[in-house]
Design an enzyme around this catalytic site. Structure first.
Site, mmCIF file in Angstrom:
data_model
loop_
_atom_site.group_PDB
_atom_site.id
_atom_site.type_symbol
_atom_site.label_atom_id
_atom_site.label_comp_id
_atom_site.label_asym_id
_atom_site.label_seq_id
_atom_site.Cartn_x
_atom_site.Cartn_y
_atom_site.Cartn_z
ATOM 1 N N ARG A 245 49.796 -45.084 -64.398
ATOM 2 C CA ARG A 245 49.996 -43.675 -64.705
ATOM 3 C C ARG A 245 48.697 -43.061 -65.229
ATOM 4 O O ARG A 245 47.785 -43.764 -65.659
ATOM 5 C CB ARG A 245 51.087 -43.507 -65.755
ATOM 6 N N LYS B 286 53.431 -46.392 -72.053
ATOM 7 C CA LYS B 286 53.497 -44.983 -72.424
ATOM 8 C C LYS B 286 53.654 -44.764 -73.920
ATOM 9 O O LYS B 286 53.380 -43.690 -74.421
ATOM 10 C CB LYS B 286 54.662 -44.300 -71.702
ATOM 11 N N HIS C 162 49.968 -39.155 -59.881
ATOM 12 C CA HIS C 162 51.234 -39.775 -59.516
ATOM 13 C C HIS C 162 51.356 -39.990 -58.008
ATOM 14 O O HIS C 162 52.092 -40.880 -57.565
ATOM 15 C CB HIS C 162 52.407 -38.928 -60.021
ATOM 16 N N ARG D 118 50.137 -43.324 -57.385
ATOM 17 C CA ARG D 118 51.177 -44.279 -57.799
ATOM 18 C C ARG D 118 52.216 -44.453 -56.685
ATOM 19 O O ARG D 118 52.615 -45.570 -56.362
ATOM 20 C CB ARG D 118 51.830 -43.764 -59.091
ATOM 21 N N HIS E 207 58.334 -49.951 -64.822
ATOM 22 C CA HIS E 207 59.619 -49.247 -64.852
ATOM 23 C C HIS E 207 60.638 -50.070 -65.629
ATOM 24 O O HIS E 207 60.703 -51.294 -65.500
ATOM 25 C CB HIS E 207 60.152 -49.020 -63.430
#
Length: 342
Positions: A180, A204, A284, A287, A310
């Protein structure tokens, strides 16, 4: 299940502030905290009398979401004047998610008895179509890193860009790892292992919410990173202040040691895309391209989930469906029975 005794219900604004403070203390990312704050502003724009949290009913929240959908307009800010516009369905969906998290916290703290947002169906929205980069587009982007736009005085003349090595390394790393934007900006030199072609990604969050994982990159990406880092090797100013803690990507190449941030990364990629003539260039999309290409080349969904960081398989399934559609299309083109016209 034991519940905390009901506390005196605070005003809505105070409850929202307490929720944001709690989430910040438990290590949520700055981006997530900013999203909570924006949601809170919209809530208070509707509940202008600042009622006690316990006085707000399910019908009040239904009316709030109807207001967001039909009456609320956002006022875009920036150097270019743009007209007001309604909220996107995805934004309303995110507000519902944030308020559900708010109520979960409020129930746990004994401020309310139940999560009213759970009783309201999530607003629907169509996920955007995922369009990965093509190989030709990546080639154009890498070329656009190397030179400036054509001179105004000489249409056929361009100049070499002093940030070319950095920018090419960024593009190849995004493409080869699927990390990210905020993860790329947070990488330090200590996180990079050029012998193993791997990087530790901090995830994150911060504090106890921080999720670390290791991503890997190939030989071409390693070469680009070496080329970018070469001028910084042996830099006495870096050594004097702890070189390993220095950010991997600097905002202005070797001019100073200011780290690349999310906003400067987005602007950099937009500018490169403009020079290359490639639309919709943002972190993104790299990604997406990594994930779909990984599956097209035989990678498995469970490893992909770990590499992307994820917490569930929802997004990975979308990537898998796109890759599977590619396989079906390829079979239609290459079917031996159909092509031999048996």
């Amino acid at each position: 299940m034991d519940r905390k005794p009901r506390r005196k219900s605070p005003p809505l604004s105070q409850a929202l502030a307490g929720f944001v403070y709690y989430k910040s203390a438990t290590g949520k990312s700055e981006h997530t905290i900013a999203d909570y704050l924006v949601t809170g502003k919209k809530v208070m724009a509707y509940f202008v009398t600042d009622p006690p949290l316990s006085a707000i009913t399910r019908d009040d929240w239904i009316d709030f979401f109807a207001w967001l959908t039909h009456d609320y307009v956002s006022l875009p800010v920036g150097p270019v004047d743009r007209p007001p516009r309604p909220l996107a369905p995805k934004t309303i969906f995110n507000i519902h998610t944030n308020l559900s998290s708010f109520y979960t916290w409020a129930v746990r703290e004994g401020l309310v008895d139940r999560n009213l947002i759970h009783t309201i169906e999530r607003p629907g929205y169509e996920p955007p179509v995922i369009v990965p980069f093509t190989k030709d587009e990546i080639v154009l982007l890498l070329k656009a890193c190397a030179t400036t736009r054509a001179w105004r005085s000489r249409a056929a003349t361009t100049s070499a860009r002093y940030t070319a090595d950095r920018d090419q390394a960024i593009i190849l790393l995004l493409l080869d790892t699927g990390i990210r934007a905020e993860e790329l900006c947070a990488i330090t030199l200590n996180d990079v292992n050029l012998e193993a072609n791997s990087i530790i990604i901090r995830g994150k969050g911060r504090g106890r919410d921080k999720k670390e994982r290791t991503v890997h990159f190939g030989k071409l990406c390693a070469r680009a990173l070496w080329r970018y880092l070469l001028p910084r090797i042996g830099d006495s100013s870096l050594a004097g202040r702890g070189q390993g803690d220095s950010p991997l990507f600097l905002a202005r190449a070797v001019i100073d040691h200011a780290p690349m941030n999310r906003q400067s990364l987005y602007q950099l990629l937009r500018d490169i895309g403009d020079r290359a003539g490639v639309p919709r260039v943002h972190p993104h999309r790299f990604r997406h391209t990594f994930a779909i290409t990984y599956l097209r080349n035989g990678g498995d969904v469970f490893t992909l989930q770990m590499l992307l960081g994820h917490s569930d398989m929802e997004m990975v399934r979308r990537y898998a469906n796109i890759a599977q559609a590619d396989c079906a299309s390829a079979h239609r083109r290459a079917s031996p029975v159909d092509n031999w016209r048996l």
